[in-house]
Design a protein around this motif. Structure first.
Motif, short mmCIF file in Angstrom:
data_model
loop_
_atom_site.label_atom_id
_atom_site.label_comp_id
_atom_site.label_asym_id
_atom_site.label_seq_id
_atom_site.Cartn_x
_atom_site.Cartn_y
_atom_site.Cartn_z
N TYR A 1 1.68 -0.85 -13.93
CA TYR A 1 2.56 -1.38 -12.79
C TYR A 1 2.13 -2.53 -11.99
N SER A 2 3.05 -3.53 -11.67
CA SER A 2 2.51 -4.92 -11.00
C SER A 2 3.21 -4.82 -9.83
N LEU A 3 2.89 -4.79 -8.74
CA LEU A 3 3.37 -5.15 -7.42
C LEU A 3 3.58 -6.52 -7.05
N ARG B 1 -15.33 -5.23 -16.16
CA ARG B 1 -15.98 -5.70 -17.61
C ARG B 1 -16.48 -4.60 -18.16
N GLY B 2 -17.39 -3.70 -17.32
CA GLY B 2 -18.03 -2.78 -17.75
C GLY B 2 -17.36 -1.45 -17.93
N ILE B 3 -16.08 -1.31 -17.61
CA ILE B 3 -15.28 -0.07 -17.67
C ILE B 3 -14.96 0.34 -19.00
N ASP B 4 -15.55 1.20 -19.62
CA ASP B 4 -14.96 1.42 -21.08
C ASP B 4 -14.62 3.12 -20.93
N VAL B 5 -13.60 3.34 -20.35
CA VAL B 5 -13.06 4.92 -20.13
C VAL B 5 -11.89 5.02 -21.12
N ASP B 6 -11.85 5.96 -22.03
CA ASP B 6 -10.61 6.02 -23.03
C ASP B 6 -9.51 6.80 -22.10
N ASP B 7 -9.74 7.66 -20.98
CA ASP B 7 -8.91 8.46 -20.35
C ASP B 7 -8.13 7.95 -19.07
N VAL B 8 -8.25 6.71 -18.94
CA VAL B 8 -7.33 5.80 -18.03
C VAL B 8 -5.87 5.97 -18.27
N GLU B 9 -5.27 6.63 -17.43
CA GLU B 9 -3.67 6.63 -17.69
C GLU B 9 -2.96 5.54 -17.14
N ALA B 10 -3.28 5.11 -15.94
CA ALA B 10 -2.31 4.10 -15.46
C ALA B 10 -3.12 2.98 -14.78
N VAL B 11 -2.56 1.73 -15.07
CA VAL B 11 -3.42 0.54 -14.32
C VAL B 11 -2.37 -0.12 -13.37
N PHE B 12 -2.74 -0.33 -12.02
CA PHE B 12 -1.98 -0.78 -11.10
C PHE B 12 -2.35 -2.46 -10.85
N ASN B 13 -1.68 -3.38 -10.67
CA ASN B 13 -1.89 -4.55 -10.49
C ASN B 13 -1.44 -4.71 -8.94
N TYR B 14 -2.43 -4.44 -7.99
CA TYR B 14 -2.03 -4.26 -6.65
C TYR B 14 -1.62 -6.20 -6.27
N ASP B 15 -2.58 -7.09 -6.89
CA ASP B 15 -2.41 -8.53 -6.80
C ASP B 15 -1.97 -8.81 -8.18
N ILE B 16 -1.20 -9.87 -8.41
CA ILE B 16 -0.95 -10.57 -9.60
C ILE B 16 -2.05 -11.30 -9.83
N PRO B 17 -2.64 -11.09 -11.29
CA PRO B 17 -3.86 -11.70 -11.55
C PRO B 17 -3.77 -13.45 -11.42
N SER B 18 -4.75 -13.97 -11.14
CA SER B 18 -4.91 -15.56 -11.08
C SER B 18 -4.58 -16.13 -12.09
N THR C 1 0.84 -1.22 0.04
CA THR C 1 -0.01 0.07 0.04
C THR C 1 0.82 1.20 0.03
N GLU C 2 2.03 1.14 0.81
CA GLU C 2 2.86 2.25 0.70
C GLU C 2 3.53 2.65 -0.75
N VAL C 3 3.95 1.50 -1.25
CA VAL C 3 4.72 1.59 -2.50
C VAL C 3 3.60 2.10 -3.51
N LEU C 4 2.25 1.62 -3.76
CA LEU C 4 1.20 2.05 -4.41
C LEU C 4 1.13 3.62 -4.28
N SER C 5 0.85 3.93 -2.97
CA SER C 5 0.85 5.42 -2.53
C SER C 5 1.90 6.33 -3.29
N ARG C 6 3.09 5.59 -3.15
CA ARG C 6 4.16 6.55 -3.83
C ARG C 6 4.21 6.66 -5.25
N LEU C 7 3.71 5.59 -5.71
CA LEU C 7 3.47 5.71 -7.44
C LEU C 7 2.43 6.67 -7.71
N ILE C 8 1.54 6.78 -7.09
CA ILE C 8 0.44 7.53 -7.26
C ILE C 8 0.81 9.18 -6.88
N ASP C 9 1.60 9.36 -5.91
CA ASP C 9 1.89 10.60 -5.70
C ASP C 9 3.00 11.33 -6.45
#
Length: 542
Positions: free
Chosen positions: A345-347, A306-323, A232-240
């Motif tokens: 970013y993948s943590l 699934r329903g997220i269709d937003v073109d302006d998303v600038e960053a994706v964070f994988n807090y968990d590595i997907p199964s 969570t701290e690393v995620l916060s720093r990436l955001i900040d």
């Protein structure tokens, strides 16, 4: 192939409840393609690599067709290694959570065969085993296959590479001809197709879920190797440290989404959450706020996204590595849309490094390692961002209406002190920095966040070097020694480190968490009548 919700499949209530408990809401591509055909009783030949959800693809329909009144083995799953047999068994047991009268038994080399014989007397309906040990039980007549309805070959190409072709043929000849035959293989060489042509029905369905290379050049991909409790701290720093406007964070479970939402909310971020427990009205409300920029960050599970269709998303964070590896592709594809630039970013923590390597192989993409931003990095980036915004305002030439306020301020302060316009500008900059939302903690040092692994997967501190008293004088080849280790332990071939074969003995490297299992599994074995001696290599026997 369109991703389906498990709720849409014709499955029993008990099985659907178990699937929900496992955190699955939608099928992976291979599951969506295979399950309906398997439920219909068709033979399947499927090209699908590890990590695509194969176990559920054959396990769900196989379990659904079990006759609980019969106490004979009805499903036989053959796989190449002990580790995979245990992994499949665990997954199938989770699927049978609410089906009380279905028993599953893994049988493999490296465990007492007498113990397995005792377990077989308890009448399991599903057997998951390695070919060699299944053959042992067939010869001893402790495993009867005349009631088998479904046969599954998982990772068939790997079994052939390990020399199991003869065993597989004998097992297939033993099983009734009218059985359903499901074959999964990462590749489909001629030997695999020969097996399919010989033993499957002519009506067998051929499906494929082969990897798709990520071809979006606008998405930069990074990973950070950090401690689990510092994510969570690393995620916060990436955001900040960045100036992203809209961000998506992915977690594997609803509970994690809720927990992370609360943590980030306390850190002051404009954030909302999206998951399967929310009603449609709630989901619509959250999505509207996200689209309008009323919240900067949205945390979601894979299904909720699934329903997220937003073109302006600038960053994706994988807090968990997907199964599943396929999910990674879907996740990062939420950014970099409409030819815009995006970043993912993948943590990762601990053994998740192996999942990341599998994702790289699956997507044929190299993911770059970076270090967490320091507090100094964050401050510098924030200042740069404010200066960039000031430059934009100056370029608009609409600042003249504020010049009078600045003149009054200079005159007022200069009456007492000799203050320059430079110092006043610096004061405004300082005030702007202090007013920014920064959720990172200055109490945590940067060196407390990142895991310092040695470079490479081999010969690092996470690997142990073992001594074994077998060498070339035992007429043993390197491939045979490798097979001996993999067939009798939980070590996968891709996990094996360096292997050095000498005349009278050999050395090999395995991850440290496998050491106890390797020693316990091999110390009771014999090779050509010679008892195996195995131990951690020390300075004396190195």
């Amino acid at each position: 192939m369109e991703i389906k919700l498990f709720e849409q499949l014709e499955l029993s209530t008990d099985l659907k409840k178990a699937i929900i408990d496992m955190g699955f809401e939608k099928t992976t591509p291979i599951q969506g393609m295979a399950i309906p055909h398997v439920l219909e009783g068709k033979d399947i030949i499927a090209q699908a690599p590890t990590g695509t959800g194969k176990t559920c693809a054959f396990g769900i329909p196989a379990i659904e067709k079990i006759d609980i009144a019969s106490q004979m083995p009805q499903v036989l799953v053959l796989c190449p290694t002990r580790e995979l047999a245990l992994q499949i068994s665990r997954e199938l047991k989770k699927l049978c959570k609410y089906k009380r009268n279905i028993n599953i038994l893994p049988i493999y080399g490296g465990e007492s065969i007498e113990r397995q014989i005792t377990a077989l007397k308890r009448k399991p309906q599903i057997i998951v085993g390695t070919p060699g040990r299944v053959m042992d039980h067939i010869r001893r007549k402790t495993l009867k296959l005349q009631e088998i309805k479904t046969l599954v070959l998982d990772e068939a190409d790997e079994m052939l590479n390990m020399g199991f072709r003869e065993d597989i043929d004998i097992i297939l000849e033993t099983i009734p001809q009218d059985k359903q035959f499901i074959l999964f293989s990462a590749t489909l060489p001629k030997a695999i197709l020969d097996i399919a042509n010989k033993y499957q029905k002519e009506s067998a369905v051929r499906i494929s879920a082969t990897p798709k290379t990520i071809t979006v050049p606008t998405i930069e991909q990074f990973y950070l190797d950090v401690y689990e409790d510092k994510k969570t701290e690393v995620l916060s720093r990436l955001i900040d440290a960045n100036h992203f406007k809209l961000m998506l964070i992915f977690c594997n479970t609803k509970r994690k989404v809720d927990d992370l939402y609360k943590e980030l909310l306390l850190r002051g971020y404009r954030i909302d959450a999206l998951h399967g427990d929310m009603k449609q009205m709630q989901r619509d409300s959250v999505m509207n706020k996200f689209r309008k920029g009323l919240v900067d960050i949205l945390i979601a599970t894979d299904v909720a996204a699934r329903g997220i269709d937003v073109d302006d998303v600038e960053a994706v964070f994988n807090y968990d590595i997907p199964s599943e590896q396929e999910y990674y592709v879907h996740r990062i594809g939420r950014t970099g849309r409409a030819n815009r630039k995006g970043v993912a970013y993948s943590l990762i923590s601990g053994k998740e490094i192996y999942k990341l390597r599998e994702i790289e192989r699956y997507t044929k993409t190299k993911i770059q390692k970076i270090s967490p931003p320091s507090m100094e990095d964050i401050k510098e980036n924030k200042i740069k961002s404010i200066i960039d915004e000031i430059k934009v305002e100056i370029s608009k030439e609409n600042t003249s209406k504020y010049l009078g306020y600045v003149d009054n301020l200079i005159n007022e302060i200069s009456a007492d002190k000799n203050i320059t316009s430079y110092e006043i500008t610096a004061a405004f900059l300082s005030k702007s920095i202090n007013n920014l939302t920064i959720g990172s903690s200055s109490k945590v040092r940067s060196d407390e966040l990142e895991v310092n692994r040695d470079k490479g997967m081999i010969n690092d501190k996470r690997y142990a070097r073992l001594f074994i008293n077998l060498g070339s004088k035992d007429k043993l080849q390197t491939a045979q020694l490798l097979k001996l280790i993999i067939n009798n332990t939980s070590v996968k071939q891709k996990e094996m480190g360096k292997l050095d074969m000498l005349e009278k003995f050999s050395f090999f490297e395995v991850p440290k968490y496998h050491v106890e299992d390797v020693i316990e599994s091999l110390k009771t074995k014999k090779f050509k009548g010679r008892k195996i001696n195995i131990e951690v290599a020390n300075k004396k026997n190195r």
